[in-house]
Design an enzyme around this catalytic site. Structure first.
Site, PDB file in Angstrom:
ATOM      1  N   CYS A   1      -5.163   2.513   6.029  1.00 53.50           N
ATOM      2  CA  CYS A   1      -6.200   0.820   6.316  1.00 53.50           C
ATOM      3  C   CYS A   1      -5.664   0.666   8.285  1.00 53.50           C
ATOM      4  O   CYS A   1      -4.326   0.660   8.207  1.00 53.50           O
ATOM      5  CB  CYS A   1      -6.180  -0.729   5.195  1.00 53.50           C
ATOM      6  SG  CYS A   1      -4.151  -0.969   5.334  1.00 53.50           S
TER       7      CYS A   1
ATOM      8  N   GLU B   1       1.292   3.831   2.123  1.00 50.52           N
ATOM      9  CA  GLU B   1       1.692   4.172   3.364  1.00 50.52           C
ATOM     10  C   GLU B   1       2.835   3.363   3.617  1.00 50.52           C
ATOM     11  O   GLU B   1       3.931   3.056   4.533  1.00 50.52           O
ATOM     12  CB  GLU B   1       0.839   4.280   4.329  1.00 50.52           C
ATOM     13  CG  GLU B   1      -0.278   5.095   3.980  1.00 50.52           C
ATOM     14  CD  GLU B   1      -1.965   4.482   2.734  1.00 50.52           C
ATOM     15  OE1 GLU B   1      -3.106   5.199   3.197  1.00 50.52           O
ATOM     16  OE2 GLU B   1      -1.335   3.771   2.870  1.00 50.52           O
TER      17      GLU B   1
ATOM     18  N   HIS C   1       0.765  -1.416  -0.260  1.00 54.62           N
ATOM     19  CA  HIS C   1      -0.161   0.350  -0.069  1.00 54.62           C
ATOM     20  C   HIS C   1       0.710   1.283   0.028  1.00 54.62           C
ATOM     21  O   HIS C   1       1.962   0.815   0.125  1.00 54.62           O
ATOM     22  CB  HIS C   1      -0.926  -0.062   1.119  1.00 54.62           C
ATOM     23  CG  HIS C   1      -1.964  -1.059   1.095  1.00 54.62           C
ATOM     24  ND1 HIS C   1      -2.558  -1.096   2.677  1.00 54.62           N
ATOM     25  CD2 HIS C   1      -1.796  -2.044   0.652  1.00 54.62           C
ATOM     26  CE1 HIS C   1      -3.385  -2.228   1.718  1.00 54.62           C
ATOM     27  NE2 HIS C   1      -3.022  -2.573   1.209  1.00 54.62           N
TER      28      HIS C   1
ATOM     29  N   CYS D   1      -1.989  -0.359   7.322  1.00 53.68           N
ATOM     30  CA  CYS D   1      -0.643   0.969   7.455  1.00 53.68           C
ATOM     31  C   CYS D   1      -0.487   1.410   8.889  1.00 53.68           C
ATOM     32  O   CYS D   1       0.365   2.159   8.625  1.00 53.68           O
ATOM     33  CB  CYS D   1      -1.278   1.581   6.233  1.00 53.68           C
ATOM     34  SG  CYS D   1      -0.716   0.903   4.953  1.00 53.68           S
TER      35      CYS D   1
END
Length: 155
Positions: free
Chosen positions: A83, A55, A53, A86
């Site tokens: 999420c 991040e 992801h 992260c």
């Protein structure tokens, strides 16, 4: 335009680039003293890594390249609320501040799902709690998400 808006625009630009590169529309920038020190976009498909992801990928690479693992002096700008995974990475790196545009609940609504405030849930139950500023330029981030997920499924 204030500093949060200026830096969020960079994260949103990265979310658009992620789509151009065949990935989902998420982008993030890491900032210290008002300057971008690292940036990343979602790479779950191009890197064949479902955990890449924007991040988490940013935090992994920044820490590996700089050998800095205490990010209390840093702010992370994300085009969408991070999420659970992260958000957990932000706890472990002791991120000082998180700024995001669209919320996970808003993203979930676009997907026809019920969402939750992932970052708040993780931070509320963790020893380290970054300062959170939500909704910065959400009206610019939501159309990017809506356009992508109108024709794609999540993950």
């Amino acid at each position: 335009m204030n500093q949060d808006e200026r830096l969020m625009r960079e994260a949103i630009k990265l979310s658009k680039l992620a789509v151009e590169h065949g990935n989902e529309p998420f982008g993030a920038v890491l900032v210290k003293d008002g300057e971008i020190v690292y940036s990343s976009e979602n790479q779950i498909y191009s890197a064949t890594d479902p955990t890449f992801h924007a991040e988490a990928g940013l935090l992994r690479r920044f820490c590996a390249e700089t050998h800095i693992t205490d990010l209390r002096a840093y702010t992370l700008y994300s085009s969408c609320e991070p999420c659970f995974m992260c958000s957990g990475a932000m706890v472990w790196t002791q991120l000082g501040r998180l700024v995001y545009a669209a919320s996970n609940t808003e993203l979930s609504n676009l997907l026809g799902e019920t969402g939750s405030s992932c970052s708040q849930m993780v931070f509320d139950h963790s020893p380290h709690k970054p300062i959170v500023t939500a909704g910065v330029l959400r009206e610019e981030s939501l159309p990017v998400l809506a356009s992508y997920f109108a024709t794609h499924t999540k993950g």
